[in-house]
Design a protein around this motif. Structure first.
Motif, PDB file in Angstrom:
ATOM      1  N   PHE A   1      -6.049   8.633   6.170  1.00 30.12           N
ATOM      2  CA  PHE A   1      -4.729   8.110   5.856  1.00 30.12           C
ATOM      3  C   PHE A   1      -3.758   8.177   7.035  1.00 30.12           C
ATOM      4  O   PHE A   1      -3.681   9.192   7.721  1.00 30.12           O
ATOM      5  N   PRO A   2      -2.975   7.111   7.240  1.00 37.53           N
ATOM      6  CA  PRO A   2      -1.876   7.215   8.204  1.00 37.53           C
ATOM      7  C   PRO A   2      -0.807   8.147   7.640  1.00 37.53           C
ATOM      8  O   PRO A   2      -0.681   8.296   6.427  1.00 37.53           O
ATOM      9  N   SER A   3      -0.068   8.761   8.516  1.00 34.22           N
ATOM     10  CA  SER A   3       1.020   9.637   8.081  1.00 34.22           C
ATOM     11  C   SER A   3       2.249   8.802   7.741  1.00 34.22           C
ATOM     12  O   SER A   3       2.627   7.902   8.482  1.00 34.22           O
ATOM     13  N   LEU A   4       2.878   9.129   6.626  1.00 32.67           N
ATOM     14  CA  LEU A   4       4.113   8.458   6.217  1.00 32.67           C
ATOM     15  C   LEU A   4       5.353   9.259   6.601  1.00 32.67           C
ATOM     16  O   LEU A   4       6.473   8.763   6.470  1.00 32.67           O
ATOM     17  N   VAL A   5       5.153  10.483   7.076  1.00 35.88           N
ATOM     18  CA  VAL A   5       6.290  11.377   7.326  1.00 35.88           C
ATOM     19  C   VAL A   5       7.237  10.822   8.388  1.00 35.88           C
ATOM     20  O   VAL A   5       8.455  10.746   8.160  1.00 35.88           O
ATOM     21  N   PRO A   6       6.765  10.416   9.575  1.00 35.83           N
ATOM     22  CA  PRO A   6       7.709   9.869  10.558  1.00 35.83           C
ATOM     23  C   PRO A   6       8.404   8.603  10.066  1.00 35.83           C
ATOM     24  O   PRO A   6       9.590   8.405  10.325  1.00 35.83           O
ATOM     25  N   GLY A   7       7.666   7.738   9.347  1.00 36.03           N
ATOM     26  CA  GLY A   7       8.291   6.533   8.808  1.00 36.03           C
ATOM     27  C   GLY A   7       9.386   6.862   7.814  1.00 36.03           C
ATOM     28  O   GLY A   7      10.460   6.235   7.823  1.00 36.03           O
ATOM     29  N   LEU A   8       9.140   7.847   6.945  1.00 37.31           N
ATOM     30  CA  LEU A   8      10.171   8.270   5.996  1.00 37.31           C
ATOM     31  C   LEU A   8      11.371   8.865   6.726  1.00 37.31           C
ATOM     32  O   LEU A   8      12.520   8.657   6.318  1.00 37.31           O
ATOM     33  N   ALA A   9      11.110   9.585   7.808  1.00 35.75           N
ATOM     34  CA  ALA A   9      12.207  10.165   8.581  1.00 35.75           C
ATOM     35  C   ALA A   9      13.097   9.066   9.163  1.00 35.75           C
ATOM     36  O   ALA A   9      14.335   9.176   9.164  1.00 35.75           O
ATOM     37  N   VAL A  10      12.486   7.982   9.642  1.00 35.80           N
ATOM     38  CA  VAL A  10      13.269   6.872  10.188  1.00 35.80           C
ATOM     39  C   VAL A  10      14.038   6.171   9.072  1.00 35.80           C
ATOM     40  O   VAL A  10      15.211   5.803   9.242  1.00 35.80           O
TER      41      VAL A  10
ATOM     42  N   GLY B   1       0.816  -1.209   0.000  1.00 35.72           N
ATOM     43  CA  GLY B   1       0.000   0.000   0.000  1.00 35.72           C
ATOM     44  C   GLY B   1       0.846   1.254   0.000  1.00 35.72           C
ATOM     45  O   GLY B   1       1.913   1.320  -0.615  1.00 35.72           O
ATOM     46  N   SER B   2       0.386   2.261   0.723  1.00 36.94           N
ATOM     47  CA  SER B   2       1.129   3.525   0.765  1.00 36.94           C
ATOM     48  C   SER B   2       2.455   3.394   1.508  1.00 36.94           C
ATOM     49  O   SER B   2       3.357   4.210   1.332  1.00 36.94           O
ATOM     50  N   TYR B   3       2.599   2.316   2.308  1.00 33.85           N
ATOM     51  CA  TYR B   3       3.849   2.119   3.049  1.00 33.85           C
ATOM     52  C   TYR B   3       5.014   1.829   2.117  1.00 33.85           C
ATOM     53  O   TYR B   3       6.174   1.881   2.521  1.00 33.85           O
ATOM     54  N   VAL B   4       4.699   1.483   0.865  1.00 36.24           N
ATOM     55  CA  VAL B   4       5.758   1.260  -0.116  1.00 36.24           C
ATOM     56  C   VAL B   4       6.648   2.493  -0.241  1.00 36.24           C
ATOM     57  O   VAL B   4       7.847   2.373  -0.531  1.00 36.24           O
ATOM     58  N   ALA B   5       6.082   3.683  -0.006  1.00 36.28           N
ATOM     59  CA  ALA B   5       6.884   4.903  -0.086  1.00 36.28           C
ATOM     60  C   ALA B   5       8.044   4.858   0.898  1.00 36.28           C
ATOM     61  O   ALA B   5       9.179   5.234   0.569  1.00 36.28           O
ATOM     62  N   VAL B   6       7.781   4.381   2.106  1.00 32.00           N
ATOM     63  CA  VAL B   6       8.835   4.269   3.123  1.00 32.00           C
ATOM     64  C   VAL B   6       9.844   3.197   2.705  1.00 32.00           C
ATOM     65  O   VAL B   6      11.062   3.405   2.776  1.00 32.00           O
TER      66      VAL B   6
END
Length: 290
Positions: free
Chosen positions: A241-250, A144-149
């Motif tokens: 939508f869940p936020s992807l920003v903190p995941g991308l930061a990690v 899903g959108s987690y693919v971005a991370v």
């Protein structure tokens, strides 16, 4: 919240109770968390204390007894588990905010990054990065959108000179897991709702001797049982939508540390990649060599 999910939350909380048990006031706080997860997820420590008939200090001590640094850390994971039990329309209703939703989303991300900065153990970042550096191969599982991370982590790991592949299709995932060996690393990325294929991949990789790491907002027992380390990341967004920003930061933090593990290897890898960017004519302007 469904009956099954309510049982999951209760099981998760009661599993954290120390063997010596809890005193009556702590047990009252626990009962509020189990029976009223929505109110506890969004209320203050004072509101939870009022529901339990105790003082705020007791709520904080109960959170610590359950293995958290305090109320806010407990509430973060409780809310992540509560939201995972809701349908998308229910999540949107729970996240309804007055005013401009774009501004609300930006504020939520800023707040989440502040929470992440305060709570994240940077040793976990080093552990994941160094495991990737030592691995024969790294498999990054995201849907899903987690693919971005996952894509950000995989792209930068490869650019740093390490063999990393992002898998987002279940058939490809099954094929990839069939080739996992000891010495490999699997990084499972999942927020809000947990895909069964992610759990299966983590369990099978662990069974095959790979090191498993999880980036998530709530430590599912199934994932945690297969993982060497779980990196908890706030991911609550605005609307559906869940936020992807903190995941991308990690993901970026892991990549930043990875680039320092073997600087010469990374330098060679980046130079080789840049030569191919030029060969393929990818860039609008070719940078001059210093």
């Amino acid at each position: 919240m469904t009956e099954g999910t309510a049982r999951d939350v209760e099981t998760w909380l009661r599993a954290r109770v120390p063997e010596r048990g809890m005193r009556a006031k702590g047990a009252a706080v626990l009962e509020v968390l189990v029976t009223q997860p929505r109110r506890a997820s969004y209320g203050s420590a004072a509101e939870t204390a009022e529901l339990a008939g105790v003082n705020v200090a007791t709520v904080s001590r109960t959170a610590q007894l359950l293995g958290f640094s305090g109320w806010s850390e407990l509430q973060q994971e409780l809310r992540a588990r509560y939201l995972a039990s809701l349908s998308a329309p229910d999540v949107a209703a729970a996240h309804h905010t007055e005013g401009d939703p774009g501004s609300a989303s930006l504020r939520r991300d800023l707040d989440s990054l502040a929470v992440l900065t305060r709570r994240l153990d940077t040793q976990l970042i080093r552990t994941v990065a160094e495991a990737i550096a030592r691995a024969r191969r790294t498999l990054i599982v995201a849907h899903g959108s987690y693919v971005a991370v996952g894509s950000a982590l995989g792209h930068n790991a490869r650019l740093a000179g390490y063999d990393a592949a992002v898998v987002r299709d279940d058939a490809d995932l099954a094929n990839s897991i069939s080739r996992v060996e000891p010495g490999d690393v699997l990084v499972a990325i999942s927020f809000w709702r947990l895909y069964q294929s992610t759990v299966t991949a983590a369990e099978e990789a662990h069974h095959r001797g790979a090191r498993v790491f999880v980036l998530t907002d709530a430590a599912s027992p199934a994932l945690a049982g297969a993982a060497e380390q779980v990196v908890l990341i706030p991911a609550e967004g605005v609307g559906f939508f869940p936020s992807l920003v903190p995941g991308l930061a990690v993901a970026q933090a892991i990549a930043a540390h990875l680039s320092t593990v073997d600087p010469e290897r990374t330098r060679r890898a980046v130079e080789a990649a840049e030569a191919q960017w030029s060969r393929f004519g990818l860039l609008h302007r070719t940078p001059r060599r210093g």
